[in-house]
Design a protein around this motif. Structure first.
Motif, short mmCIF file in Angstrom:
data_model
loop_
_atom_site.label_atom_id
_atom_site.label_comp_id
_atom_site.label_asym_id
_atom_site.label_seq_id
_atom_site.Cartn_x
_atom_site.Cartn_y
_atom_site.Cartn_z
N PRO A 238 0.82 -1.22 0.00
CA PRO A 238 0.00 0.00 0.00
C PRO A 238 0.85 1.27 0.00
N ALA A 239 0.47 2.19 -0.87
CA ALA A 239 1.14 3.50 -0.94
C ALA A 239 0.14 4.49 -1.51
N MET A 240 -0.06 5.61 -0.83
CA MET A 240 -1.01 6.60 -1.30
C MET A 240 -0.49 7.26 -2.57
N PRO A 241 -1.27 7.26 -3.67
CA PRO A 241 -0.82 7.87 -4.91
C PRO A 241 -0.63 9.38 -4.76
N ASP A 242 0.29 9.92 -5.51
CA ASP A 242 0.48 11.36 -5.58
C ASP A 242 -0.57 11.93 -6.54
N GLU A 243 -1.31 12.92 -6.09
CA GLU A 243 -2.43 13.44 -6.89
C GLU A 243 -1.98 13.96 -8.24
N GLU A 244 -0.94 14.74 -8.27
CA GLU A 244 -0.52 15.34 -9.55
C GLU A 244 -0.04 14.28 -10.53
N THR A 245 0.69 13.30 -10.02
CA THR A 245 1.14 12.21 -10.90
C THR A 245 -0.04 11.39 -11.39
N LEU A 246 -0.99 11.15 -10.51
CA LEU A 246 -2.14 10.32 -10.83
C LEU A 246 -2.99 10.94 -11.95
N PHE B 272 -14.52 3.41 -3.10
CA PHE B 272 -13.37 4.10 -2.51
C PHE B 272 -12.06 3.68 -3.16
N ALA B 273 -11.94 2.39 -3.51
CA ALA B 273 -10.73 1.93 -4.20
C ALA B 273 -10.61 2.59 -5.57
N ALA B 274 -11.72 2.69 -6.29
CA ALA B 274 -11.70 3.35 -7.60
C ALA B 274 -11.26 4.79 -7.46
N GLN B 275 -11.83 5.49 -6.49
CA GLN B 275 -11.53 6.92 -6.34
C GLN B 275 -10.08 7.16 -5.94
N VAL B 276 -9.57 6.37 -5.00
CA VAL B 276 -8.22 6.63 -4.54
C VAL B 276 -7.19 6.27 -5.61
N ASN B 277 -7.62 5.48 -6.60
CA ASN B 277 -6.74 5.16 -7.72
C ASN B 277 -7.02 6.02 -8.95
N GLY B 278 -7.81 7.06 -8.77
CA GLY B 278 -7.94 8.09 -9.80
C GLY B 278 -9.04 7.89 -10.81
N ALA B 279 -9.93 6.91 -10.61
CA ALA B 279 -11.04 6.71 -11.54
C ALA B 279 -12.27 7.44 -11.03
N ALA B 280 -13.08 7.94 -11.96
CA ALA B 280 -14.39 8.46 -11.60
C ALA B 280 -15.33 7.28 -11.35
N VAL B 281 -16.41 7.52 -10.61
CA VAL B 281 -17.34 6.45 -10.25
C VAL B 281 -18.76 6.87 -10.60
N VAL B 282 -19.51 5.95 -11.21
CA VAL B 282 -20.95 6.10 -11.36
C VAL B 282 -21.60 4.97 -10.57
#
Length: 398
Positions: free
Chosen positions: A144-152, A310-320
């Protein structure tokens, strides 16, 4: 503190990954997090070794390990320790584990507020040390490692080559399995309750059962109500399967190009979909970094949150996602998540088409969702909630 976490059987490996990521969060806070894999041949030997020193509390998902005993006591009474668990399925599927009696040592969390209420109303007040609402955390990567927002979000639309992703099991055409029983007061009541729950967006099945009972001018004792709900497992499965089936039928009929991973799709009647195999939760984490929009069906958790979101969002995907009372309170449609409603399911294909046609706007939704998940739904946040439960129960009951 020394904390023992149990890991065991899990479809797609999701629950095993939850435990690993929670253990990492606890360790980062300075605690000794000991993961015991009960599927390994030496699992019990490892547990016995861990018990050579005091353990402040044990943790599991879905009550795994709650029934361990030492003689005529639970393990947790014997070693004077708390047992804390998160149930990620509806209580009717795990009821025997909820019935285990301890001496003010059992703490249970649920991912849906209606589950908390159901269990609180169905057991004596002294049965649990505490109950709480706590959805699963957002799994990031392995390790586990929190993604960097700008890189993501750099070149977001260019690098994300999966427009629309769904991960989950196809359960086939839903069947009212309780019809195999004799037609009577209970089976016809279940018919009416299923129809009522399906006619609304966020009505729990137990609320539907209560309304149908009242409409029949009947009053059940608390024990009778609990017994009726315990008998309704097939109805819960039906409502969940019916909604998922109708979602897929609607998207397929509109030709929505959905990329699918999961079990049960071999003979799928959905030619518009691109099924790419069973997959695993570990593989899903990599797919989420390539996906623009993740489709969620909330497993009929009408007042709760699903880890898929939550997994989708923290990995940078939008969710419907279908809405829930929990999402309605914490998210805004079109800002940090996209919502659809079961009572207006026919509008979903056009909603998805419009979202995918506007990658800039969809990236903005994904970024806002990432910030929500990174702030409120990480396993670090969940670890602090669990530690707060432990501290509160120690003060109030020990």
């Amino acid at each position: 503190m020394r904390i023992v976490l149990f890991k065991g059987q899990s479809q797609y490996g999701s629950l095993r990954l939850h435990i690993d990521q929670l253990a990492a969060a606890l360790a980062a806070m300075g605690h000794e997090a000991i993961v015991i894999d009960l599927l390994l041949p030496d699992g019990m030997a490892r547990l016995n070794a861990a018990l050579s020193q005091p353990v402040q509390f044990f943790y599991s998902l879905n009550g795994m390990g709650v029934d361990m005993r030492v003689g005529d006591q639970t393990l947790y009474d014997a070693v004077d320790s708390l047992f804390i668990t998160l149930h990620v399925d509806h209580p009717v599927h795990l009821w025997p584990r909820l019935e285990i009696k301890m001496d003010r040592r059992l703490i249970v969390s649920f991912l849906d507020e209606s589950h908390v209420k159901l269990v609180r109303d169905s057991f004596p007040p002294e049965h649990f040390a505490a109950l709480s609402m706590m959805p699963p955390g957002a799994n990031t990567s392995i390790p586990p490692a929190m993604p960097d927002e700008e890189t993501l979000f750099q070149d977001w639309a260019v690098l994300r080559d999966i427009p629309l992703l769904f991960t989950g099991t196809y359960r086939g055409t839903p069947q009212r399995d309780w019809h195999s029983a004799e037609r009577n007061f209970v089976t016809t009541l279940f018919d009416d309750a299923a129809d009522l729950a399906l006619s609304q967006d966020t009505l729990s099945l137990e609320e539907a059962i209560d309304q149908v009972v009242a409409a029949r001018d009947t009053s059940l004792t608390p024990a009778g109500r609990t017994q009726l709900i315990r008998k309704s497992r097939d109805v819960y499965r039906y409502v969940e399967a019916y909604r998922r089936h109708q979602l897929l039928v609607t998207l397929n009929a509109a030709g929505v190009p959905l990329v699918v991973y999961g079990k049960g799709w071999e003979d799928r009647p959905f030619p518009a979909f691109d099924w790419r195999g069973e997959g695993s939760f570990e593989e899903t984490l990599r797919l989420l970094r390539r996906t623009r929009l993740v489709l969620n069906s909330n497993n009929n958790f009408v007042a709760g949150g699903h880890e898929r979101v939550f997994a989708a969002q923290v990995n940078g995907a939008a969710v419907v996602s279908d809405t829930s009372r929990y999402y309605d309170r914490h998210y805004t449609d079109g800002r940090d998540m996209l919502f659809y409603r079961w009572t207006a399911l026919e509008t979903l294909p056009a909603q998805i088409e419009a979202a995918l046609a506007d990658p800039h706007g969809l990236a903005a939704v994904a970024r806002a969702g990432f910030r929500q998940a990174a702030t409120h739904h990480t396993w670090d946040v969940r670890a602090r909630h669990i530690l707060d439960l432990f501290a509160a129960v120690n003060i109030l009951t020990r």
